[in-house]
Scaffold this active site. Sequence first.
Site, PDB file in Angstrom:
ATOM      1  CB  CYS A   1     -55.369 -23.122  86.785  1.00  0.00           C
ATOM      2  SG  CYS A   1     -55.010 -24.946  86.485  1.00  0.00           S
TER       3      CYS A   1
ATOM      4  CB  CYS B   1     -57.589 -25.920  84.761  1.00  0.00           C
ATOM      5  SG  CYS B   1     -57.073 -25.636  86.454  1.00  0.00           S
ATOM      6  CG  ASP B   2     -58.987 -22.431  83.020  1.00  0.00           C
ATOM      7  OD1 ASP B   2     -59.809 -23.201  83.607  1.00  0.00           O
ATOM      8  OD2 ASP B   2     -59.395 -21.202  83.627  1.00  0.00           O
TER       9      ASP B   2
END
Length: 331
Positions: free
Chosen positions: A148, A151-152
């Site tokens: 993701c 997200c990261d």
Amino acid sequence: MFDIRLTGGKFQDNTFDVIIIGGGPAGLSAAIYSGRARLKTLLIESMAVGGQITLTEYIENYPGFEKPILGQELAEKMEKQARRFGVEIRYAEATSVSLKDDEKRVYLSGEGNGHLKSKVVMLALGTNPRKLGVPGEEEFTGRGVSYCAPCDAPLFKDKHVIVVGGGDTAVEESLFLTKFAKKVSIVHRRNKLRAIPILQERVANNPKIDFIFDSVVRKIRGDAKVESATIENLKDGKDEELKCDGVFIFVGLEPQTALVKNEVKCDEKGFIVTNEDMETNIKGVYAIGDVRVKSLRQVVTAVSDGAIAAMAAYKYVAEDTEFKSALQNLR
Ligand code: NAP
């Protein structure tokens, strides 16, 4: 002017006309249509509503939004719309189901033998990212391996990351990663991307992105975190060790059907088979969105599935009610 009286909330008992399991765009659309048809509707979601779209930064191909809309914002709008039509949304995990009888049962985590009852169950279970299945992938998940980008990506500021895959997801996520990373190398097993042309144009014109075609990642290495990946060139069979700080894997989707795979019919890849009303092999059980067999997995097709299923469910519930009251009159 149309008077909206219903505001959503918690129903007093555990018997419903429609239970929707999964709160992505398909589930939310089904909830909107079902609530608006005045069916007593419960939507169950284990995490946060929105599903995959909350993991996407912007959505630019959903009709009606001239400018790209944040995935999160679109999800919030759909949720509010569903609540406006009286839908209850419960945050819980459905742990098992019993679907074969007319009265379907859904069991929730932490509720022991207590269960919910419904005439209709809609499976809006979605998908999970497919794993690559190479050494180091599991070991370094959360320590450089990710599925993701939104997200990261901030963890990879000024770093070099590898993206595996050549589809829409791999390309979109690569573009997002360039906001943070200094370099993104797309490793793809063929010499041509699968992604749609507009996305291909964008990556081709992005100076931070390069391509390693005809190649696959064989191993992910490191100590405390990812330090390199072994990449095999499929043309000459040679391995190369490429230094990198992260490996983002986007090699397709797997249906989340663990809850129902012994009950409903699935294809050889595990996606649920439906007819054109989204009904599965069991009467009163519908599958909608990415989890079902279909040719195009998009927000617009997910919400279409939800609407079709809700209208079919409306008919099914009405016929069932009429049948039962006719039976009552005969007695
Ligand atoms: P996908 O279209 O199935 O693409 C998966 C990619 O991974 C393909 O390029 C495939 O290679 C590669 N791949 C598969 N298994 C592999 C393996 N074992 N090793 C190396 N590479 C492997 O999956 P996706 O990109 O996640 O997209 C899923 C669906 O969501 C699609 O319908 C897509 O259109 C949709 N989507 C839409 C948008 C949007 O509209 N903005 C954004 C994201 C996703 P090959 O090409 O050789 O098969």
